[in-house]
Design a protein around this motif. Structure first.
Motif, PDB file in Angstrom:
ATOM      1  N   VAL A 246      23.985  48.665  42.448  1.00 48.20           N
ATOM      2  CA  VAL A 246      25.683  49.289  42.513  1.00 48.20           C
ATOM      3  C   VAL A 246      25.820  50.754  42.629  1.00 48.20           C
TER       4      VAL A 246
ATOM      5  N   LEU B 162      29.370  50.286  44.167  1.00 54.16           N
ATOM      6  CA  LEU B 162      30.309  48.877  43.664  1.00 54.16           C
ATOM      7  C   LEU B 162      31.008  49.623  42.006  1.00 54.16           C
TER       8      LEU B 162
ATOM      9  N   VAL C 290      37.036  45.861  45.520  1.00 50.07           N
ATOM     10  CA  VAL C 290      36.133  45.625  44.956  1.00 50.07           C
ATOM     11  C   VAL C 290      36.077  45.157  43.649  1.00 50.07           C
ATOM     12  N   GLU C 291      36.606  46.519  42.898  1.00 53.61           N
ATOM     13  CA  GLU C 291      36.483  47.175  41.654  1.00 53.61           C
ATOM     14  C   GLU C 291      37.472  45.548  40.224  1.00 53.61           C
TER      15      GLU C 291
ATOM     16  N   TYR D 208      30.505  39.141  43.254  1.00 54.30           N
ATOM     17  CA  TYR D 208      30.000  39.767  44.698  1.00 54.30           C
ATOM     18  C   TYR D 208      28.521  39.509  44.628  1.00 54.30           C
TER      19      TYR D 208
END
Length: 481
Positions: free
Chosen positions: A131, A136, A294-295, A300
Motif C-alpha cells: 500500500v 495506494l 484510486v483513492e 484494486y
C-alpha cells in the motif's frame, strides 16, 4: 518397523536431486537466448513423444531430467526469454523462484489462520507494505477497514469484487435467492475479457455486462457510462459495479478513474480498479498520476507476476471494506470452526476468495521485495519504460510505420502502413523465426502489433535487435508486394 519398504525420496536423495534441478534451472537461464522464443512444435507433437502408459516401476531422477531436456523443452514457449515481447510479461526472478521452492517445501495449506499463522500474517504484512510502496490509499491497510489478499490472477480478483458488489446492491439477498436478471455491471469495450467470464460465473450474465464506449485514446468515457446507468435505472434494472482499467490489455489505455468514480458515487456503485500489469509502475512516484482517483475505489488489484519479478501466480487484491467481501464469501461449516476464528482476532483468508485452500504465496513476494528493495524494483521498471519509449520513437521516425495508440509506459502498439495483411505477415515471419515473439490486437478496426518491454532480463540490445528484425521483415514484405 525399521525394515519397512519405502518408495519415497530420502532426504539425502532430495538434497542431491534438488541441487541438480537448481543447476538445471541456472543453466537454462544462461542459455535461454539460444532457444526459439515461440515453441516451433506442431499440435500433438509433444504428446506423441510420450509413452502411451505410465511406468509400472519407478524411474531414476536422472532419466526424468534428461526427458525434460529432450521431450519438454521443444514444446516450451520461453516466457522468460529477454526476447519475449508478447501479451503482457509473466516474469520471474531468482528470489521469486527460491521463495516458491521454499513454499513448496513447507507444503502449507493456509486456509485458516490456525492452519499456519505465519502464512496469514506474512501475507497481511506484505500487502500492507505494498500500500505504501505503490502510493495506494490508506483505507486499503489492514489496520483500517480494508485489507489485502493474494489471489491467483486478476480474473479472480475481478470476480470477487463483482460478487461483493452484487451482494451489496441486493442487500446480500442474491447469495440466498440467486440473481433475478435485473443486476447490471459496467466495463469499457477495451476491458479484459475476464470481466465477461466473471459476469457469467456471478450469475449476472454477459447481456447484463454493459460495454461502455471509449475515446480516441481507448479510455472509457465517464459521460457515456453515466448515460447508460441512467437508462438502466429507468428500465427498472439494478446497476451495481464498474470496472476501470489502469493499462488495458489491447493498448495500455488508462481509464479516467476520478471521472468514473464520480459517476459511481452518484449512483452508489462499487468501483473496481484493475491495474494488472501497469500497477507495478506505481512503484515509481512519477507514474502514479496514471491512476489518479484510486483513492475513491472500492477495490484494486495488480499482478506482481506480470512486471514485479514475482513468478506466477501472484495477484494482489485490496478492498476498502473487508466486511463486505467477507460477508459475501464466508461459509463456516463445523469442521472449520476453531478457537482463533471464533475470537474474531484473526484473518481467515478462505473468506476473501473463491477457493478454500491456499498456498503460502506471500513467501515469494516477500523474497522479491527484500532482495531488490524498493530502489532496485524502481530501477528496473524505469529501465523497461525507457526502452519502450525509445522503441516508440523509432516507430515515429520511420515513414513505413506508425503508432496505433499512445505509449504511456512499456507497451508499444504500432503498425506497418502496408495494411493488415502486411502486419500479419511481418508478425508471422518474426514468430516463426524464433528470434522474438510478438502478439497483435485490433484498434479502430485495424490490426496492430504489440511490443511489451517487461521481461526480467530484457536489455537495450534485445529491443534494438527486435526493431532491426521488424524492419528487416517489413522490407521483405514491401519488396514482395
Amino acid at each position: 518397523m525399521s525394515g519397512e519398504k519405502s518408495f519415497h525420496m530420502t532426504p539425502d536423495e532430495f538434497r542431491r536431486y534438488g541441487h541438480a534441478v537448481v543447476d538445471w534451472i541456472a543453466d537454462y537461464q544462461s542459455r535461454i537466448e539460444s532457444f526459439p522464443v515461440l515453441s516451433q512444435v506442431k499440435p500433438g507433437e509433444i504428446r506423441g513423444s510420450l509413452p502411451a502408459n505410465a511406468p509400472a516401476q519407478g524411474e531414476t531422477f536422472d532419466t526424468l531430467l534428461k526427458d525434460v531436456e529432450k521431450l519438454i523443452l521443444p514444446g516450451v514457449t520461453h516466457w522468460q526469454s529477454p526476447n519475449f515481447f508478447a501479451y503482457f510479461p509473466c516474469n520471474a526472478s531468482g528470489p521469486g523462484i527460491l521463495g516458491d521452492l521454499l513454499s513448496s517445501g513447507l507444503g502449507v495449506q493456509g486456509m485458516l489462520w490456525s492452519t499456519s499463522p505465519a502464512c496469514t500474517e506474512l501475507e497481511t504484512h506484505v500487502l500492507d507494505w505494498l500500500v505504501s510502496m505503490l502510493g495506494l490509499p490508506e483505507k486499503f491497510l489492514s489496520s483500517n477497514a480494508g485489507g489485502g489478499v493474494i489471489q491467483d490472477t486478476a480474473s479472480s480478483a475481478a470476480l470477487c469484487a463483482l460478487l461483493a458488489a452484487r451482494e451489496r446492491a441486493t442487500n446480500y439477498a442474491s447469495n440466498h435467492k440467486g440473481c433475478d436478471g435485473r443486476i447490471v455491471a459496467y466495463a469499457s469495450t477495451q476491458t479484459h475479457s475476464s470481466l465477461q467470464k466473471a459476469a457469467m460465473i456471478a450469475g449476472i450474465g454477459i447481456d447484463n455486462l454493459r460495454l461502455i464506449e471509449v475515446d480516441e485514446n481507448f479510455a472509457m468515457r465517464p459521460r457515456a457510462l453515466a448515460r447508460q446507468i441512467e437508462a438502466d435505472k429507468s428500465a427498472g434494472l439494478v446497476p451495481c459495479f464498474v470496472c476501470a482499467t489502469v493499462g488495458t490489455t489491447s493498448s495500455n489505455a488508462m481509464d479516467p478513474i476520478a471521472g468514473i468514480a464520480e459517476v459511481c458515487r452518484q449512483h452508489n456503485l462499487w468501483l473496481h480498479v484493475d491495474a494488472a500489469m501497469s500497477g507495478t509502475a506505481a512503484l515509481c512516484p512519477e507514474f502514479r498520476h496514471l491512476q489518479n482517483g484510486v483513492e475513491l475505489a472500492d477495490s484494486y488489484n495488480f499482478n506482481p507476476h506480470k512486471w514485479m519479478f514475482t513468478n506466477f501466480d501472484c495477484n494482489c487484491f485490496w478492498v476498502a471494506d473487508r466486511k463486505a467481501l467477507i460477508r459475501t464469501l464466508s461459509i463456516l461449516p463445523e469442521y472449520l470452526r476453531n478457537q482463533a476464528t471464533e475470537s474474531g482476532a484473526v484473518i481467515d483468508y478462505r473468506d476473501w476468495h473463491i477457493q478454500l485452500g491456499r498456498r503460502f504465496r506471500s513467501l515469494k513476494l516477500w523474497f522479491v521485495i527484500r532482495h531488490y528493495g524498493i530502489n532496485g524494483l524502481q530501477y528496473h521498471i524505469r529501465q523497461h519504460v525507457q526502452l519502450a519509449q525509445r522503441f516508440a520513437e523509432w516507430v515515429r521516425q520511420d515513414s513505413s510505420f506508425e503508432l496505433a495508440a499512445p505509449v504511456p509506459l512499456n507497451l508499444v502498439c504500432f503498425r506497418h502502413k502496408g495494411g493488415d495483411e502486411a502486419n500479419q505477415t511481418i508478425m508471422d515471419r518474426l514468430n516463426r523465426s524464433g528470434d522474438l515473439f510478438l502478439t497483435h490486437t485490433k484498434l479502430s478496426g485495424k490490426l496492430a502489433l504489440r511490443l511489451c518491454v517487461g521481461q526480467t532480463n530484457t536489455q537495450a540490445r534485445h529491443v534494438e535487435k527486435a526493431w532491426a528484425r521488424i524492419c528487416e521483415e517489413a522490407e521483405k514484405v514491401t519488396a514482395a508486394a
